[in-house]
Design a protein around this motif. Structure first.
Motif, PDB file in Angstrom:
ATOM      1  N   ILE A 232      15.519 -66.095  34.499  1.00  0.00           N
ATOM      2  CA  ILE A 232      16.276 -66.890  33.812  1.00  0.00           C
ATOM      3  C   ILE A 232      15.465 -68.241  33.393  1.00  0.00           C
ATOM      4  CG2 ILE A 232      18.307 -68.311  33.561  1.00  0.00           C
ATOM      5  CD1 ILE A 232      19.651 -66.295  35.655  1.00  0.00           C
ATOM      6  N   THR A 233      15.058 -68.264  32.149  1.00  0.00           N
ATOM      7  CA  THR A 233      14.300 -69.286  31.415  1.00  0.00           C
ATOM      8  C   THR A 233      15.062 -70.428  31.034  1.00  0.00           C
ATOM      9  OG1 THR A 233      13.890 -67.800  29.575  1.00  0.00           O
ATOM     10  CG2 THR A 233      12.044 -68.120  31.299  1.00  0.00           C
ATOM     11  N   TYR A 234      16.284 -70.023  30.583  1.00  0.00           N
ATOM     12  CA  TYR A 234      17.195 -71.031  29.805  1.00  0.00           C
ATOM     13  C   TYR A 234      18.814 -70.877  30.517  1.00  0.00           C
ATOM     14  CZ  TYR A 234      13.586 -72.038  26.635  1.00  0.00           C
ATOM     15  OH  TYR A 234      12.447 -72.533  26.166  1.00  0.00           O
ATOM     16  N   ASP A 235      19.043 -71.805  30.703  1.00  0.00           N
ATOM     17  CA  ASP A 235      20.647 -71.809  31.161  1.00  0.00           C
ATOM     18  C   ASP A 235      21.560 -72.874  30.549  1.00  0.00           C
ATOM     19  OD1 ASP A 235      22.881 -71.749  32.935  1.00  0.00           O
ATOM     20  OD2 ASP A 235      21.955 -71.625  34.922  1.00  0.00           O
ATOM     21  N   ILE A 236      22.096 -72.752  29.612  1.00  0.00           N
ATOM     22  CA  ILE A 236      22.707 -73.609  28.590  1.00  0.00           C
ATOM     23  C   ILE A 236      24.315 -73.549  28.591  1.00  0.00           C
ATOM     24  CG2 ILE A 236      22.759 -74.348  26.304  1.00  0.00           C
ATOM     25  CD1 ILE A 236      20.408 -72.467  25.646  1.00  0.00           C
ATOM     26  N   PRO A 237      24.728 -74.815  29.065  1.00  0.00           N
ATOM     27  CA  PRO A 237      26.227 -74.866  29.294  1.00  0.00           C
ATOM     28  C   PRO A 237      26.730 -74.967  27.793  1.00  0.00           C
ATOM     29  CG  PRO A 237      25.361 -77.190  29.747  1.00  0.00           C
ATOM     30  CD  PRO A 237      23.992 -75.945  29.439  1.00  0.00           C
ATOM     31  N   LEU A 238      27.660 -74.131  27.535  1.00  0.00           N
ATOM     32  CA  LEU A 238      28.340 -74.181  26.117  1.00  0.00           C
ATOM     33  C   LEU A 238      29.509 -74.945  25.903  1.00  0.00           C
ATOM     34  CD1 LEU A 238      27.828 -70.295  25.234  1.00  0.00           C
ATOM     35  CD2 LEU A 238      26.405 -72.114  24.609  1.00  0.00           C
ATOM     36  N   ASN A 239      29.327 -76.134  26.200  1.00  0.00           N
ATOM     37  CA  ASN A 239      30.520 -77.007  26.398  1.00  0.00           C
ATOM     38  C   ASN A 239      31.017 -77.370  25.126  1.00  0.00           C
ATOM     39  OD1 ASN A 239      28.685 -78.866  25.370  1.00  0.00           O
ATOM     40  ND2 ASN A 239      28.248 -79.592  27.685  1.00  0.00           N
ATOM     41  N   GLU A 240      32.158 -78.461  24.867  1.00  0.00           N
ATOM     42  CA  GLU A 240      32.533 -78.577  23.595  1.00  0.00           C
ATOM     43  C   GLU A 240      31.630 -79.575  22.621  1.00  0.00           C
ATOM     44  OE1 GLU A 240      35.044 -76.881  22.625  1.00  0.00           O
ATOM     45  OE2 GLU A 240      35.003 -76.098  24.383  1.00  0.00           O
ATOM     46  N   ASP A 241      30.672 -80.253  23.366  1.00  0.00           N
ATOM     47  CA  ASP A 241      29.648 -80.947  22.751  1.00  0.00           C
ATOM     48  C   ASP A 241      28.698 -80.188  21.813  1.00  0.00           C
ATOM     49  OD1 ASP A 241      27.764 -82.770  21.830  1.00  0.00           O
ATOM     50  OD2 ASP A 241      27.523 -83.496  23.601  1.00  0.00           O
ATOM     51  N   ARG A 242      29.396 -79.771  20.584  1.00  0.00           N
ATOM     52  CA  ARG A 242      28.491 -79.043  19.575  1.00  0.00           C
ATOM     53  C   ARG A 242      27.283 -79.518  19.263  1.00  0.00           C
ATOM     54  NH1 ARG A 242      31.912 -76.468  15.868  1.00  0.00           N
ATOM     55  NH2 ARG A 242      29.693 -75.902  15.116  1.00  0.00           N
ATOM     56  N   ARG A 243      26.823 -80.914  19.398  1.00  0.00           N
ATOM     57  CA  ARG A 243      25.578 -81.386  19.115  1.00  0.00           C
ATOM     58  C   ARG A 243      24.571 -81.167  20.229  1.00  0.00           C
ATOM     59  NH1 ARG A 243      26.141 -87.507  17.523  1.00  0.00           N
ATOM     60  NH2 ARG A 243      27.562 -87.294  19.196  1.00  0.00           N
ATOM     61  N   ALA A 244      25.025 -81.078  21.451  1.00  0.00           N
ATOM     62  CA  ALA A 244      24.574 -80.808  22.879  1.00  0.00           C
ATOM     63  C   ALA A 244      24.041 -79.296  22.738  1.00  0.00           C
ATOM     64  CB  ALA A 244      25.134 -81.094  24.028  1.00  0.00           C
ATOM     65  N   VAL A 245      24.869 -78.323  22.007  1.00  0.00           N
ATOM     66  CA  VAL A 245      24.695 -76.968  22.227  1.00  0.00           C
ATOM     67  C   VAL A 245      23.554 -76.606  20.993  1.00  0.00           C
ATOM     68  CG1 VAL A 245      25.613 -74.729  21.344  1.00  0.00           C
ATOM     69  CG2 VAL A 245      26.641 -76.337  22.680  1.00  0.00           C
ATOM     70  N   ARG A 246      23.737 -77.330  19.876  1.00  0.00           N
ATOM     71  CA  ARG A 246      22.665 -77.121  18.754  1.00  0.00           C
ATOM     72  C   ARG A 246      21.410 -77.698  19.397  1.00  0.00           C
ATOM     73  NH1 ARG A 246      24.440 -75.734  13.718  1.00  0.00           N
ATOM     74  NH2 ARG A 246      26.784 -75.600  13.773  1.00  0.00           N
ATOM     75  N   ALA A 247      21.325 -78.859  19.873  1.00  0.00           N
ATOM     76  CA  ALA A 247      19.933 -79.281  20.628  1.00  0.00           C
ATOM     77  C   ALA A 247      19.582 -78.270  21.271  1.00  0.00           C
ATOM     78  CB  ALA A 247      20.354 -80.522  21.224  1.00  0.00           C
ATOM     79  N   ALA A 248      20.029 -77.764  22.346  1.00  0.00           N
ATOM     80  CA  ALA A 248      19.712 -76.493  23.157  1.00  0.00           C
ATOM     81  C   ALA A 248      19.446 -75.290  22.443  1.00  0.00           C
ATOM     82  CB  ALA A 248      20.845 -76.052  24.154  1.00  0.00           C
ATOM     83  N   LEU A 249      19.883 -74.961  21.323  1.00  0.00           N
ATOM     84  CA  LEU A 249      19.660 -73.839  20.460  1.00  0.00           C
ATOM     85  C   LEU A 249      18.226 -74.093  20.029  1.00  0.00           C
ATOM     86  CD1 LEU A 249      22.590 -73.021  18.315  1.00  0.00           C
ATOM     87  CD2 LEU A 249      21.469 -71.676  19.905  1.00  0.00           C
TER      88      LEU A 249
END
Ligand SMILES: Nc1ncnc2c1ncn2[C@@H]1O[C@H](COP(=O)(O)OP(=O)(O)OP(=O)(O)O)[C@@H](O)[C@H]1O
Length: 269
Positions: A232-249
Motif C-alpha cells: 500500500i503506497t498511498y492511504d488517503i482519507p476521503l474526508n469532507e475537506d475537498r482541498r485536502a483530497v485534491r492535494a492528495a490526488l
C-alpha cells in the motif's frame, strides 16, 4: 481509532512470485475503504485473504482481535464481479437459502416456522436492495444491475460485520453503476458495516467511502521482476475537506493514474 481489522506484516507468495509484500493495515469498524491499483498487482489476492479463502504465506490478519480461521465465515460477506447464484432457484430462495443452509446442517431439517422466518427476512432485504418486485423471478430473468443487487442481498443476509467487494460493478453501464453506488452508500450508512471494496476505477475509489488505498509494486528488480510484491503506497482519507483530497490526488504518480478515469471527476460532492 481502535482497529477492527488488523493486517500484520502480511506476505503472499505463489512459487517464485511474491504478490503481496509486508502489508500492514488497520481498519476501524464502520470504515468504507476502497483499494485501487493496476491490473494484476494483487488486489483480488488481498481480498481473498481478508475473506479467509486463502491464508497468507506470512503474517496474520485479525478481525476484532481474533486471527482469521483460514476459511470464510458469516462475519464476512462478499460480492464478486460475476455473481454466483443457484439458477434453478427464485430470487427469494437464492437469498433465503443463505439462512436455511446453516440451519439445516444444524438441525438435520428445517422446521416450517424457521423456514418461513428465513423467507420473510430475505424478502425484507430484497425489498431494501430494490428487488421487492422480483421475488419470484429467476436469476436469468434479471438485468446485470439487478443481478448485482441480488448478489448484495446474498452477501448481507447473514448480517456480516464486514462486506468485501471485488470489482462489483465493473461489468455494469455507467448509469447503472451510479445507482449501485447510491445503494451501497445507503446500505453502509444504515447498517454501520465495515466495507472493503476493490476496484481499478480510480474515480469509483474516490467517489465512495472514507478512505482510498493504492497498491503499487514499488521496488521491482529488473533482474527478478517477480521478486517484490504489491504494497500500500498511498492511504488517503476521503474526508469532507475537498482541498485536502485534491492535494492528495495530486501526489499520485502518473503511472498509477494513467489509463484510469480522471480521479477529480469522481470526488464526492
Ligand atoms: N492462486 C494463485 N496461484 C498463483 N498465482 C496467483 C494466484 N492468484 C493470483 N496469482 C497471481 O497473482 C498476481 C496478482 O493477481 P490478482 O488477481 O490478485 O491481481 P489484481 O490486482 O486483482 O488484478 P485485476 O485487476 O486484473 O483483477 C497475478 O500475477 C496472478 O497471476
Amino acid at each position: 481509532m481502535s482497529a477492527f481489522i488488523q493486517v500484520k506484516n502480511v506476505w503472499q507468495v505463489y512459487g517464485e512470485q511474491t504478490v503481496l509484500e509486508r502489508l500492514n493495515l488497520s481498519i476501524a469498524e464502520g470504515e468504507f475503504c476502497t483499494l485501487v491499483g493496476a491490473s494484476g498487482c494483487g488486489k483480488s489476492t488481498f481480498l481473498r485473504l481478508l475473506l479467509g479463502q486463502e491464508r497468507p504465506s506470512k503474517g496474520e490478519i485479525l478481525l476484532d482481535g481474533t486471527p482469521l480461521a483460514g476459511e470464510p465465515d458469516a462475519s464476512r460477506g462478499v460480492v464478486f464481479q460475476r455473481y454466483s447464484v443457484f439458477p434453478h432457484l427464485s430470487v427469494l430462495d437464492n437469498v433465503a437459502i443463505g439462512l436455511e443452509l446453516p440451519c439445516s446442517a444444524l438441525l438435520g431439517r428445517l422446521f416450517g416456522s424457521a423456514k418461513r422466518a428465513a423467507r420473510e427476512q430475505a424478502a425484507e432485504l430484497l425489498q431494501k436492495v430494490g428487488l421487492g418486485h422480483a421475488l419470484d423471478k429467476y436469476p436469468s430473468q434479471l438485468s446485470g444491475g439487478m443481478q448485482q443487487r441480488l448478489a448484495i442481498a446474498q452477501a448481507l443476509i447473514m448480517k456480516p460485520r464486514v462486506l468485501l467487494l471485488d470489482e462489483p460493478f465493473g461489468a455494469l453501464d455507467p448509469g447503472i453503476r451510479k445507482d449501485m453506488h447510491a445503494l451501497l452508500l445507503e446500505l453502509w450508512r444504515e447498517t454501520g458495516l465495515t466495507v472493503f471494496m476493490v476496484t481499478h476505477d480510480l474515480s469509483e475509489g474516490f467517489s465512495l467511502g472514507t478512505r482510498l488505498m493504492v497498491f503499487d509494486k514499488t521496488r521491482i528488480d529488473p533482474h527478478a521482476p517477480n521478486a517484490f510484491g504489491a504494497r500500500i503506497t498511498y492511504d488517503i482519507p476521503l474526508n469532507e475537506d475537498r482541498r485536502a483530497v485534491r492535494a492528495a490526488l495530486d501526489t499520485l504518480p502518473a503511472h498509477l493514474t494513467d489509463g484510469l478515469p480522471t480521479a477529480q471527476q469522481g470526488v464526492r460532492a
